[in-house]
Structures are given as C-alpha cells and as structure tokens.
Design a protein around this motif. Sequence first.
Motif, PDB file in Angstrom:
ATOM      1  N   ALA A 136     -30.655 -32.554 -44.101  1.00  0.00           N
ATOM      2  CA  ALA A 136     -29.248 -32.562 -44.511  1.00  0.00           C
ATOM      3  C   ALA A 136     -28.352 -32.155 -43.348  1.00  0.00           C
ATOM      4  N   ALA A 137     -28.792 -31.182 -42.552  1.00  0.00           N
ATOM      5  CA  ALA A 137     -28.008 -30.754 -41.395  1.00  0.00           C
ATOM      6  C   ALA A 137     -27.900 -31.884 -40.377  1.00  0.00           C
ATOM      7  N   LEU A 138     -28.995 -32.587 -40.135  1.00  0.00           N
ATOM      8  CA  LEU A 138     -28.986 -33.694 -39.170  1.00  0.00           C
ATOM      9  C   LEU A 138     -28.115 -34.850 -39.647  1.00  0.00           C
ATOM     10  N   LEU A 139     -28.113 -35.055 -40.964  1.00  0.00           N
ATOM     11  CA  LEU A 139     -27.365 -36.180 -41.522  1.00  0.00           C
ATOM     12  C   LEU A 139     -25.923 -35.837 -41.855  1.00  0.00           C
ATOM     13  N   GLY A 140     -25.553 -34.582 -41.688  1.00  0.00           N
ATOM     14  CA  GLY A 140     -24.175 -34.175 -41.931  1.00  0.00           C
ATOM     15  C   GLY A 140     -23.846 -33.913 -43.381  1.00  0.00           C
ATOM     16  N   TYR A 141     -24.847 -33.599 -44.200  1.00  0.00           N
ATOM     17  CA  TYR A 141     -24.621 -33.322 -45.613  1.00  0.00           C
ATOM     18  C   TYR A 141     -24.542 -31.804 -45.801  1.00  0.00           C
ATOM     19  N   ALA A 142     -23.403 -31.242 -45.533  1.00  0.00           N
ATOM     20  CA  ALA A 142     -23.266 -29.784 -45.525  1.00  0.00           C
ATOM     21  C   ALA A 142     -23.559 -29.171 -46.891  1.00  0.00           C
ATOM     22  N   ASP A 143     -23.090 -29.798 -47.950  1.00  0.00           N
ATOM     23  CA  ASP A 143     -23.327 -29.249 -49.289  1.00  0.00           C
ATOM     24  C   ASP A 143     -24.817 -29.242 -49.620  1.00  0.00           C
ATOM     25  N   ASP A 144     -25.513 -30.331 -49.264  1.00  0.00           N
ATOM     26  CA  ASP A 144     -26.953 -30.392 -49.514  1.00  0.00           C
ATOM     27  C   ASP A 144     -27.696 -29.360 -48.679  1.00  0.00           C
ATOM     28  N   GLU A 145     -27.257 -29.181 -47.440  1.00  0.00           N
ATOM     29  CA  GLU A 145     -27.906 -28.186 -46.592  1.00  0.00           C
ATOM     30  C   GLU A 145     -27.819 -26.802 -47.235  1.00  0.00           C
ATOM     31  N   ALA A 146     -26.643 -26.469 -47.718  1.00  0.00           N
ATOM     32  CA  ALA A 146     -26.464 -25.167 -48.367  1.00  0.00           C
ATOM     33  C   ALA A 146     -27.302 -25.081 -49.640  1.00  0.00           C
ATOM     34  N   TYR A 147     -27.351 -26.173 -50.397  1.00  0.00           N
ATOM     35  CA  TYR A 147     -28.123 -26.184 -51.644  1.00  0.00           C
ATOM     36  C   TYR A 147     -29.605 -25.933 -51.377  1.00  0.00           C
ATOM     37  N   PHE A 148     -30.180 -26.653 -50.419  1.00  0.00           N
ATOM     38  CA  PHE A 148     -31.617 -26.512 -50.179  1.00  0.00           C
ATOM     39  C   PHE A 148     -31.951 -25.150 -49.571  1.00  0.00           C
ATOM     40  N   LYS A 149     -31.086 -24.624 -48.734  1.00  0.00           N
ATOM     41  CA  LYS A 149     -31.312 -23.274 -48.221  1.00  0.00           C
ATOM     42  C   LYS A 149     -31.275 -22.253 -49.353  1.00  0.00           C
TER      43      LYS A 149
END
Length: 656
Positions: free
Chosen positions: A423-436
């Motif tokens: 998600a971080a590489l693809l620019g999906y900030a909300d998903d990055e936060a969700y998975f963390k």
Amino acid sequence: GDNAIGVVLAGGRYTAMRIDTVHPQWTGLNNCLHFGTPRMILQLEVIYNDGSKQLIVSDESWKITNRGPIRTANEFDGETYDGNFCLGRWNEAGYDESQWMKVELVGGPGGKLTAQPNPNIRVNEVLKPVAIFKKGDKWMLDMGQNMVGRLVMNVTEQNYGDTVVLRFSENLYPDSTLDVRNLRTAEATDRFILSWEPTFIYHGFRYVEISGLRSTPTVDDFQGLVMYDEMPLTGSFETSDEIINAVYHNALWGIRGNYRSMPTDCPQRDERMGWTGDHTTGCYGESYIFNNQQLYSKWLFDGEDSQAQSGSIPEVWPPYWMNYTNNMTWPGVFVTAADMLYTRFGDDKPMRQHYDAMKKWLSFMKEKYMVDGIMTKDTYGDWCMPPESLEMIHSRDPNRITRAPAISTPYYCHLCGKMADYAALLGYADDEAYFKNEVANSTQAYNGQYLDRHAYRYANNTVTANILPLAFGMVPEDFKDKIFDNIVERTEYELDGHVSTGVAGIQHLMRTLTDYGRGDLALKIASDDTYPSWGYMYRHGATTIWELWNGNTADPSMNSGNHVMLLGDLIIWEYEYLGGISALEPGYGKIRLKPYPIDGLDFVNCSYNSVSGRIESNWKRNGNRFEWDIVIPANTSAEVCLPTNDGYAIQSLGSG
C-alpha cells in the motif's frame, strides 16, 4: 504450394478421464474441474509476400479421427502407443481423410482467452542410466537420479506387434523389484508397439521396469529426457561440507522437477497439484537457483482466477481439486510470491495487478474467522512435522502439534505487514494505515492470549509456536531473548540439534536461529545426517527431497520422494547468510554482502545472476585469515560487511 496443418489432442488434466479412489472427496467429477472431451481453438494468420493476409481457423470444415496410434495418454497413468494404428502421412497435403469424421463445434470453458505468459515445458537435459540388470524375465533400469520427464529407447530385434511395457517408480524393494506403493492409483506405465518414445506424458522416477524385450539391452539404449519449464539456471552454491552440498543438489533437482507451468507438489503419484503452501516461503529460495519470474507471475494469475466471489482462495492453483478449506498459510503465497518477484526481479506489476484480490481475500478471512483479534482458522497445521513414531505420517501427540491460532494469527500479521508495504509503494495511504493497525491489534491480542509471560513461551511451546511470532516481529522487546532461549533449549538440548517443525515452522527456522546468534545451531541442522534431517534423506539414498522427514519408514500412501515443501528457508539461508548475498533495493541495484563464516565451514562459493548482473561471494579460511573474493555488477553498489572479531566492518563498494 500445397500445405497442410494438423493437430494431435490428448486427454489433458481438465479432461477428467479417471476418478482418484484415494481422494474421492477432491477428485470425483463433482469436485474437480472438468471440461469434457479434448477440444481446441486455432487461428493461423498467413501473411503473403504481397502483403495480403489469410486466416485459417478451426471451424466445421476440419476433419477428425480417434483411430490414431496414441491409444491412451494420461499424466497419471502413462501412454500407450500402438504403431498398428499409424495413420501414415496424415499431416501432409494430399492425404486422403475421406474416412475421417466431421468435427463437432463445441463451446469453450468460458472466461477470458489469454496468451500463455510463461515458457513451455521442454527437455532441458538428457540423462544416461547408470545401470541395467535382469530381474526374472524383466530388465531393471537405474537412472542414478530421481528425475522428471520421459524415457526413450533404441531397441532392436523386436517382432512385429511386440508390446514393450515400461513401469516407472522412485523406489525399489530390497529384492530390487519395483516398489510402486507411493504412486497410489497412478499406473505410471507406458506401452509401446512399434514405437519407443512417448509424446504426451511425463513421469517422476529413478527406476524403470522393462518387459517385452527380445534382445539384451545396455544403458546406451536408453535416454532420460529431463523436462521442466524452460528457464535459466541463475545460482550456484558450494561449501566444504558434503551434506550441505548433497542436499543442495537434491533441492535443485526437486525444484525443477516440480516446475510444470505451475510449481507442483510432486511429479509421480496421482496428485501433481499446484499446492500453494509448499512455496509460501520456498519461492524466495527457488528464485536464487532459477529465473522463475515468468512462472510465478503466471501462477499468481492462476490464484486470482481461482478466487471465489466471497474472496476465498483455494489451496491448489489452478483448482483442479476444488479445495476451498480456507486457512492463512497455504494461500498466503498469493501475497508472498508477489513480494519475491518485487525483491528478486524489481517487478512491481504482480503486487499492482493482484492487490485488490489480495485485499479481498484477507478481508474475507478476517470477517469469517477472526475472533477478538485472533485468526482462528488453520486447516493443515504444521504439516508433516516429525511424528513420535517412524511409521506414522502425522503426529497424535498434542505436545508436538502446534495449535491452529499459533500458526494462523502470526501469518495473518505477517501478510498484513506485506500488504502495508504494498500500500505504501502504491500510494494507498488509508490502506497502509489499516494494515499496520491490523498487525498491531492482532499482535496485542495474540500476546495477551497466547504469550506465557512467566515461562517465556507461546501456546503449547512447540518450536513453531515460538519461532513464528519471533520471526514476524510480534514478540515484546524484553521477551525476545527469553523466547529465543526457549527455542534453543528445545532444539539443541531436548532434540539434540534436530528439527521438530513441519512446513510452517521450517520456513523461518534457519534464518531466525542465525539472526539471534546461533548460526552454529543452524549449521548443525543443515549438516546433520541423522533423523530427522535433510542429510538423513541423502544418507538413505535420496537424490531429491522427501515429502516426510521419515519418508523411508512411514506409510507409503504419502511419502513422495520428490517434494520441496520441507526445504523451508534453507536455500534462502544458504545464499543470504552463508554466501551473504541479499538485496538492499529491489532487483539488486543496491546489494548487501554479509556472509556468516560459521565455525565448521572452511569455504563457501556462492553466485547469483541477478537481473542487475552477476554477483559473487566466495570466501575461505586460510589459517587465521578470512579471504573473501566478491564481484558486483556494473551500475550497482554494495554495502560490504567484512567479518571481524567484534562483528562487521561496513564499507561501500562502487559500480562493477
């Protein structure tokens, strides 16, 4: 001029010509994909010298016959070729096909027609047998290597109509007769009348029983055609230790023998399926030895194509066995293989192409099986861990069996961590936060429920239960050393330096031991030749990797002699720790060279032809000196970690 085109069709995997009596719940016609009789679609585009074009397509003008010489062809059972049915020059212009039947126009399987994205399976090597001997009225052939492919013969002095029968097996009984018990219902038999080379099948075998010969054959009359997906060999690895070298040889032959447009579990019995759990971590090691980029890129599409509307992903890709039991470890290769392709080859397309499907699968698993942060569902457990009896396949001892949440919850955290990176590489900030957040919540819940803070252990204290949260970064900082001490206590003292893990635990054993300062224990495991170990397999005649640690004594119904699932992280450990080659940037534009010169090894020679060029790391001991020759490609840089008495001295190395 006059031209002709012809096609030969055989009953492939999706023409369900047999029902497996061993696993009827998986392979009955109602439970496996079945597309009916063999069929084809063809479009040939001819471009003439004047620029004009003509399309030749498969339509009702074609003719068909089922009276050709290939009487049967089934990947499990073998091929029967009867030259009495030879059709002559049937694929040349002018042939009289007036007695042939008209074709029937039929529908396709549905879905989207796409080009094959990976190379063909082909003959990549030819083996000569090492021995042939008479046994009763039959001849026994020994290839000297458990191989995958076909056997071709050059025999003479046969009479018209003679039938020569070849039966294939990985094993012999003590009396040198063929042992086919582990083939289950697969016949693995070829029959030839007036011809000596099969067309549509392959076998996993070392030994061949040959009957029907009238003359005395020699080893020069036979060739073993070694077949797997065409791909370059990219790695080499050698040490001063006989066992490690032999096991590496066995791993290489096992890996390529199971590359058949998908990475399969085994090549010999009535299975040969694309089991996912065998490669969740193994794919990383495989990719050092072979350039398997196209194979795994293609296989990830098989995974997404197999996904149910609910989000569920089966354990077998493609799902010839409709096996949707739902667990975290097996389908987890959907996430980890994309990471492997990015790390090894700098290829971010798979994570982009399959991100939504990965996210859908993890959401499905969470909604269906997560309870208060604990992933409760695990189907197979720590599959094929060493049981309490040499005759057993699976343990019945609850102290040896790792509890389901102790596998599925750490893997859920591990995979969510990978998704956060994507998600971080693809620019999906909300998903990055969700998975963390998923990782944090499940880690907290897991430690609260399964970490014994007084005994410094997880769940029921198996090595697998302790090593997975440690490898995945879930253990609280002030507990890490104590948890690791527990692993060492169990492995080194209670088990005398032997493995106690199955498929799940072995994927992280060697690297975790070394990361926490016990590379010597990892080396003992790698170089051991007593049960249970990879070296034990070698000492007992294996030339590939067994399915079971006790594959020479357990029930033959499940002891394939050519499986790679128990390799775990061994190959990764050999290249990245003993050889010291790893990527600091995807595709090895920036490299880390950090070998572990563990006492007990005199030298290691390691090379890897990365997508950025050839990397070499060759070291040896010379008295009290450590001599190290390294090569990095042009247009790359390296962080060079030179071993010292106090750890490592780090230097930077420039291009080439």
